[in-house]
Design a protein around this motif. Sequence first.
Motif, PDB file in Angstrom:
ATOM      1  N   VAL A 183      -2.754   9.144  -9.052  1.00  0.00           N
ATOM      2  CA  VAL A 183      -3.338   9.087  -7.913  1.00  0.00           C
ATOM      3  C   VAL A 183      -4.367  10.151  -8.040  1.00  0.00           C
ATOM      4  O   VAL A 183      -4.343  11.050  -8.433  1.00  0.00           O
ATOM      5  N   ASP A 251      -6.338   5.565  -5.315  1.00  0.00           N
ATOM      6  CA  ASP A 251      -7.280   6.554  -4.788  1.00  0.00           C
ATOM      7  C   ASP A 251      -6.930   6.593  -3.139  1.00  0.00           C
ATOM      8  O   ASP A 251      -6.685   5.855  -2.759  1.00  0.00           O
ATOM      9  N   MET A 252      -7.027   7.753  -2.843  1.00  0.00           N
ATOM     10  CA  MET A 252      -7.075   7.999  -1.475  1.00  0.00           C
ATOM     11  C   MET A 252      -8.047   8.788  -1.167  1.00  0.00           C
ATOM     12  O   MET A 252      -8.362  10.119  -0.812  1.00  0.00           O
ATOM     13  N   CYS A 257      -6.529   6.803   5.317  1.00  0.00           N
ATOM     14  CA  CYS A 257      -5.169   6.196   4.408  1.00  0.00           C
ATOM     15  C   CYS A 257      -3.601   6.731   5.048  1.00  0.00           C
ATOM     16  O   CYS A 257      -2.656   6.208   4.749  1.00  0.00           O
ATOM     17  N   THR A 308       1.770   3.001  -0.092  1.00  0.00           N
ATOM     18  CA  THR A 308       2.412   3.917  -0.927  1.00  0.00           C
ATOM     19  C   THR A 308       3.572   4.796  -0.917  1.00  0.00           C
ATOM     20  O   THR A 308       4.136   5.434  -1.492  1.00  0.00           O
ATOM     21  N   ALA A 326      -2.957   3.516  -0.043  1.00  0.00           N
ATOM     22  CA  ALA A 326      -4.014   3.785  -1.019  1.00  0.00           C
ATOM     23  C   ALA A 326      -4.759   2.642  -1.867  1.00  0.00           C
ATOM     24  O   ALA A 326      -4.460   1.408  -1.403  1.00  0.00           O
TER      25      ALA A 326
END
Length: 332
Positions: A183, A251-252, A257, A308, A326
């Motif tokens: 992440v 990816d955040m 998110c 997630t 995410a």
Amino acid sequence: MRPSPVSATVDFAADGVQHGFLRLPYSRDDAAWGSVMIAVTVVKNGDGPTGLLTGGNHGDEYEGPIALFDLARSLRAEDVSGRVIIVPMMNQPAFAAGTRTSPIDRGNLNRSFPGRPDGSVTEKIADYFQRVLLPMADVVLDFHSGGKTLDFLPFCAAHILPDTAQEAEAFRLVRAFGAPYSVRMLEIDAVGMYDTAAETMGKVFVTTELGGGGTASAYTAGIAIRGCRNLLMAAGILRGTPDPVPTQWLDMPDGSCFTFAEDAGLIRFCADLGDRVRKDQCIAMIYPTGRTGLDPTELRANRAGLFTARHLPGLVKPGDCVAVIADEVDQT
């Protein structure tokens, strides 16, 4: 500034394997001249980089302590080039109580940096890491998982940083760790964090979220045990070659998110971890529990992506983070 009240029973400069304690004086009802004893292992072999490996930053997260107690008993000096400092339970009072924060002062160690040498017990621990241990380190791996209130897809993570070289090295080690998910991390509450303290010093900082529920499975513990050795190998501290393990990058990118509860009640999830969800999809409902016959409040996804993380246990309060979604991304 006053010197730290913490004293180490190990010599961080000596070659070989040492097991000892970071001793913090703590006068209490059952021990007037008592101490908090934080276990530490130092494995050193000549010159080279230093890896600082920590678990138990929050006391109800267990994959990290399992991996680090295992590493501390098995790591040999001849396998190391440089130094490894292992602290399986940073916040020892919280770890002993099985709670996120310290039962002594309710201190959240991961929100207490840079700490104070004349502060609470938690602040004194943070101060010792800030002024003694972090300056020794080149690479920092701090294990986390969801504890009793969150459950995660098991991932390793690092942060987007202004220093692109520092960021690139952190993400290289994230990949080497070899968790099922990797992440690019966005923190929603970064003030006072160990992460921030390390990164501000220019250290390469890597963290994890490995499961949750206040326990550890064979699967998540295995990820932690393998991952910390992989990372040390990739950092040039442990001899050997990391196990190449496929990972899905996530990816955040922003606050969308995260989904937060605005009502209290009984939560029913309408999607599970690992599901792909659509923007505006109902991912959970909160039933009011004061009486029967009332409709639940629906919680909808703010964005499309991979489910997630989710809240534990079954009751929520206003302000609780109930879901994290995410983006799945390619990263070569």
